[in-house]
Design a protein around this motif. Structure first.
Motif: not given
Length: 231
Positions: A154-163
């Motif tokens: 399955a396709t997964v979109a990942i958003e990254l942040k420090r906080r």
């Protein structure tokens, strides 16, 4: 980019229906075909919008609209679905177009950029069987940090942040809404990953079916801080 400030009402027709009654608003028409409707509040998030690929036509109002003062109607149709945005303009206060040129894109701070690189290299941190599709997967409204597939394909979109805060969840929500319109990608689920995630952001993410992950930056870099610990 075209900027129009006008008294207008807006109707969205498609999988759902939404109505914005007559008020003064900012209308953005971008070169990529997107149309966004903003008010003088609510930070950066538009009240309603149509994502590309879309086609906009300006037509004469029908008799019923003319009788209530409508002078122009925008019909914005999405080219891959039946979704439509109808903007009825009563009075224009401003109308201008500007050539912005090619944008260099968002330059993230060192930690976020490192998190993206490290997680791309260690994608199985998210679970056995995960594989990276690509970094900075471009959508019509900006790049998704990482696009991956889980053990089930399955396709997964990942958003990254420090906080991780609510704004980050809203950003990922918009990406997911757009990507799930693409039959070649859908269904797409989201992972919101950060070194710290605020409780309100976690609550909002989980309510929207977005998984939250805490990332240990030092562990991903291979830093052993045991020598600095008293116990």
């Amino acid at each position: 980019m075209r900027l129009v400030i006008a008294q207008c009402s807006v109707d969205y027709e498609g999988r759902l229906r939404a109505h914005l009654p007559r008020a003064t608003r900012l209308l953005l028409v971008k070169a990529d075909g997107s149309v966004l409707v903003h008010s003088d509040g609510g930070s950066y998030k538009p009240l309603n919008w149509m994502s590309p690929p879309a086609v906009m036509r300006s037509v004469e109002p029908e008799e019923e609209d003319r009788t209530v003062g409508v002078t122009e109607v925008w019909q914005v149709a999405h080219q891959k679905s039946d979704d439509r945005l109808i903007v009825r303009i009563y009075n224009k206060l401003h109308d201008s177009s500007h050539e912005l040129g090619i944008d260099p894109g968002l330059i993230k701070d060192g930690v976020e950029a490192d998190l993206q690189r490290l997680l791309a290299e260690q994608i199985e941190t998210l679970g056995a069987g995960y594989s990276l599709v690509r970094r900075e997967y471009m959508t019509a409204i900006g790049p998704v940090d990482l696009l991956a597939r889980d053990s089930q394909g399955a396709t997964v979109a990942i958003e990254l942040k420090r906080r991780g805060d609510i704004d980050g969840v809203e950003q990922l929500t918009r990406y997911l809404e757009l990507m799930n319109r693409d039959p070649l990608l859908a269904p797409v689920r989201g992972i919101f990953a950060a070194q710290q995630i605020k409780p309100q952001a976690r609550t909002l993410a989980e309510d929207r079916g977005i998984e939250c992950r805490i990332l240990d930056y030092d562990a991903m870099r291979g830093v052993d801080d045991s020598a600095s610990r008293l116990f």
